[in-house]
Design an enzyme around this catalytic site. Structure first.
Site, PDB file in Angstrom:
ATOM      1  N   GLU A  69      -8.714   0.383  -3.039  1.00 52.40           N
ATOM      2  CA  GLU A  69      -9.612   0.241  -1.888  1.00 52.40           C
ATOM      3  C   GLU A  69     -10.416   1.522  -1.687  1.00 52.40           C
ATOM      4  O   GLU A  69      -9.915   2.621  -1.962  1.00 52.40           O
ATOM      5  CB  GLU A  69      -8.793   0.025  -0.610  1.00 52.40           C
ATOM      6  CG  GLU A  69      -7.879  -1.169  -0.656  1.00 52.40           C
ATOM      7  CD  GLU A  69      -7.201  -1.435   0.694  1.00 52.40           C
ATOM      8  OE1 GLU A  69      -6.832  -2.571   0.927  1.00 52.40           O
ATOM      9  OE2 GLU A  69      -7.036  -0.481   1.488  1.00 52.40           O
ATOM     10  N   THR A 107      -8.259   6.667   9.681  1.00 51.29           N
ATOM     11  CA  THR A 107      -7.920   5.500   8.860  1.00 51.29           C
ATOM     12  C   THR A 107      -9.113   4.548   8.926  1.00 51.29           C
ATOM     13  O   THR A 107     -10.079   4.820   9.642  1.00 51.29           O
ATOM     14  CB  THR A 107      -6.610   4.830   9.345  1.00 51.29           C
ATOM     15  OG1 THR A 107      -6.245   3.780   8.441  1.00 51.29           O
ATOM     16  CG2 THR A 107      -6.726   4.275  10.758  1.00 51.29           C
ATOM     17  N   HIS A 150      -4.291  -4.362   7.548  1.00 50.60           N
ATOM     18  CA  HIS A 150      -4.351  -3.271   8.521  1.00 50.60           C
ATOM     19  C   HIS A 150      -3.449  -3.573   9.716  1.00 50.60           C
ATOM     20  O   HIS A 150      -3.693  -4.501  10.475  1.00 50.60           O
ATOM     21  CB  HIS A 150      -5.771  -2.947   9.017  1.00 50.60           C
ATOM     22  CG  HIS A 150      -5.846  -1.524   9.526  1.00 50.60           C
ATOM     23  ND1 HIS A 150      -6.212  -0.455   8.727  1.00 50.60           N
ATOM     24  CD2 HIS A 150      -5.530  -0.998  10.729  1.00 50.60           C
ATOM     25  CE1 HIS A 150      -6.146   0.655   9.440  1.00 50.60           C
ATOM     26  NE2 HIS A 150      -5.727   0.358  10.649  1.00 50.60           N
ATOM     27  N   HIS A 187      -4.059  11.754   0.622  1.00 47.37           N
ATOM     28  CA  HIS A 187      -2.793  11.122   0.188  1.00 47.37           C
ATOM     29  C   HIS A 187      -2.907  10.764  -1.304  1.00 47.37           C
ATOM     30  O   HIS A 187      -2.480  11.551  -2.149  1.00 47.37           O
ATOM     31  CB  HIS A 187      -2.338   9.974   1.102  1.00 47.37           C
ATOM     32  CG  HIS A 187      -3.390   9.021   1.597  1.00 47.37           C
ATOM     33  ND1 HIS A 187      -4.201   8.327   0.759  1.00 47.37           N
ATOM     34  CD2 HIS A 187      -3.728   8.655   2.859  1.00 47.37           C
ATOM     35  CE1 HIS A 187      -4.992   7.554   1.485  1.00 47.37           C
ATOM     36  NE2 HIS A 187      -4.756   7.735   2.765  1.00 47.37           N
ATOM     37  N   HIS A 195      -5.524   3.520  -1.606  1.00 44.83           N
ATOM     38  CA  HIS A 195      -6.823   3.726  -0.957  1.00 44.83           C
ATOM     39  C   HIS A 195      -7.167   5.212  -1.077  1.00 44.83           C
ATOM     40  O   HIS A 195      -7.002   5.964  -0.108  1.00 44.83           O
ATOM     41  CB  HIS A 195      -6.740   3.299   0.508  1.00 44.83           C
ATOM     42  CG  HIS A 195      -8.040   3.246   1.213  1.00 44.83           C
ATOM     43  ND1 HIS A 195      -8.345   2.281   2.131  1.00 44.83           N
ATOM     44  CD2 HIS A 195      -9.132   4.049   1.154  1.00 44.83           C
ATOM     45  CE1 HIS A 195      -9.562   2.484   2.601  1.00 44.83           C
ATOM     46  NE2 HIS A 195     -10.054   3.572   2.028  1.00 44.83           N
ATOM     47  N   GLY A 203       0.954  -1.282   4.364  1.00 42.59           N
ATOM     48  CA  GLY A 203       1.430   0.051   4.021  1.00 42.59           C
ATOM     49  C   GLY A 203       2.124   0.756   5.162  1.00 42.59           C
ATOM     50  O   GLY A 203       3.332   0.961   5.145  1.00 42.59           O
ATOM     51  N   ASN A 247       0.864  -1.191   0.000  1.00 45.67           N
ATOM     52  CA  ASN A 247       0.000   0.000   0.000  1.00 45.67           C
ATOM     53  C   ASN A 247       0.896   1.236   0.000  1.00 45.67           C
ATOM     54  O   ASN A 247       1.732   1.417   0.906  1.00 45.67           O
ATOM     55  CB  ASN A 247      -0.894  -0.040   1.251  1.00 45.67           C
ATOM     56  CG  ASN A 247      -1.848   1.138   1.307  1.00 45.67           C
ATOM     57  OD1 ASN A 247      -1.475   2.271   1.015  1.00 45.67           O
ATOM     58  ND2 ASN A 247      -3.072   0.872   1.706  1.00 45.67           N
TER      59      ASN A 247
HETATM   60  C1  LIG Z   1      -8.414  -0.745   4.347  1.00 46.72           C
HETATM   61  C2  LIG Z   1      -7.343  -0.609   5.310  1.00 46.72           C
HETATM   62  O1  LIG Z   1      -7.132  -1.437   6.091  1.00 46.72           O
HETATM   63  C3  LIG Z   1      -6.488   0.536   5.491  1.00 46.72           C
HETATM   64  O2  LIG Z   1      -5.367   0.151   6.153  1.00 46.72           O
HETATM   65  C4  LIG Z   1      -6.151   1.475   4.459  1.00 46.72           C
HETATM   66  O3  LIG Z   1      -5.970   1.046   3.196  1.00 46.72           O
HETATM   67  C5  LIG Z   1      -5.100   2.425   4.921  1.00 46.72           C
HETATM   68  O4  LIG Z   1      -5.593   3.658   4.704  1.00 46.72           O
HETATM   69  P1  LIG Z   1      -4.844   4.953   5.239  1.00 46.72           P
HETATM   70  O5  LIG Z   1      -3.473   4.926   4.653  1.00 46.72           O
HETATM   71  O6  LIG Z   1      -5.686   6.097   4.740  1.00 46.72           O
HETATM   72  O7  LIG Z   1      -4.822   4.859   6.744  1.00 46.72           O
HETATM   73  N1  LIG Z   2      -5.819  -3.083   3.223  1.00 50.28           N
HETATM   74  C1  LIG Z   2      -4.884  -2.709   4.197  1.00 50.28           C
HETATM   75  C2  LIG Z   2      -3.819  -1.907   3.605  1.00 50.28           C
HETATM   76  O1  LIG Z   2      -3.799  -1.671   2.417  1.00 50.28           O
HETATM   77  C3  LIG Z   2      -2.708  -1.409   4.416  1.00 50.28           C
HETATM   78  O2  LIG Z   2      -3.042  -1.147   5.728  1.00 50.28           O
HETATM   79  P1  LIG Z   2      -1.867  -0.568   6.678  1.00 50.28           P
HETATM   80  O3  LIG Z   2      -0.704  -1.536   6.562  1.00 50.28           O
HETATM   81  O4  LIG Z   2      -1.486   0.789   6.159  1.00 50.28           O
HETATM   82  O5  LIG Z   2      -2.471  -0.571   8.058  1.00 50.28           O
END
Ligand SMILES: CC(=O)[C@@H](O)[C@H](O)COP(=O)(O)O
Ligand SMILES: NCC(=O)COP(=O)(O)O
Length: 237
Positions: free
Chosen positions: A70, A100, A190, A50, A43, A213, A7
């Site tokens: 997403e 988030t 997540h 972002h 996302h 991410g 991510n």
């Molecule tokens: C769907 C999910 O789990 C999130 O972690 C998301 O993709 C992260 O988004 P942000 O970077 O906006 O927190």
């Molecule tokens: N779908 C979860 C994602 O894309 C990444 O989540 P995070 O590692 O940023 O919490």
């Protein structure tokens, strides 16, 4: 083998903080794939804090692995996904202004809405996944929506694991067994990290893909910091 989709929201956060194009999101996406990742996840949020909608379009020509977008399927988001035609769309019930993602779908309450949008994406050849808590009832509800996959919302597992409580995996194991029985593909994400990912993967049968991410980008900073500080010191001699 479980696929890793990186991510890159946080790369866009850093870029946007200076208004220019450093770091270059498209180059980072190319490099991450070059380094072996199986996919790129973004996302885009309605406030574009972002990832911008234009980033989603630009990434289309750069992502040659799995492209996963997403978001909450509101009109603008649906139009964007139909235009970009990613490999997969992951539907997340984000509240406007949430820091988030902080919950999975109630797949029973929102079932007819999910069926409608999932059919629209599938008609356009886009695989669907829906973000759910580790709750067998929600997994059964997900099956009824027609989605191919679910994404288990792993925040509570990661939180418990960080406190040293490995039992936090149990609801995820039950949810995964139910998903496997129902023929749903399993993704997860997540707050997964270098610390907790192996335990999660080893305990979840049939885990197809994780998207990571926040921790991955933070860990990359730490793991690269010594090298970069030393490169500056060399130039300052
Ligand atoms: C769907 C999910 O789990 C999130 O972690 C998301 O993709 C992260 O988004 P942000 O970077 O906006 O927190
Ligand atoms: N779908 C979860 C994602 O894309 C990444 O989540 P995070 O590692 O940023 O919490």
């Amino acid at each position: 083998m479980t696929k890793l989709s990186v991510n890159i929201n946080k790369i866009a956060t850093l870029r946007n903080s200076r208004g220019g194009n450093v770091p270059d999101l498209l180059k980072v996406a190319k490099d991450i794939q070059q380094f072996g990742a199986d996919g790129i996840t973004i996302h885009p949020r309605p406030d574009e804090r972002h990832i911008r909608y234009q980033d989603a379009r630009d990434l289309k020509s750069v992502v040659y692995t799995e492209y996963n977008i997403e978001g909450n399927p509101q009109h603008n988001f649906i139009d964007l996904v139909l235009e970009c035609k990613p490999t997969q769309v992951t539907l997340v019930p984000d509240a406007i202004g949430a820091l988030t993602s902080n919950a999975g779908w109630d797949t029973i309450k929102h079932q007819s809405y999910l069926i409608e949008v999932i059919q629209e994406f599938q008609r356009n050849g886009i695989r669907t996944s829906i973000f759910v808590d580790a709750d067998e009832k929600m997994i059964e509800g997900a099956k009824a929506t027609g989605t191919e996959r679910i994404e288990l919302y792993t925040e509570s597992f990661a939180h418990e694991y960080g406190l040293g409580n490995k039992n936090g995996i149990e609801p995820y194991l039950k949810a995964a067994i139910k998903a496997n029985e129902l023929g749903l593909g399993i993704n997860a994400g997540h707050d997964l990290s270098l610390e907790n990912i192996k335990f999660f993967k080893d305990n979840i049968p049939g885990l197809l893909e994780v998207s990571i991410g926040h921790a991955l980008i933070s860990e990359s900073l730490y793991l690269g910091l010594e090298n970069v500080v030393n490169m500056y010191l060399q130039k300052l001699k």
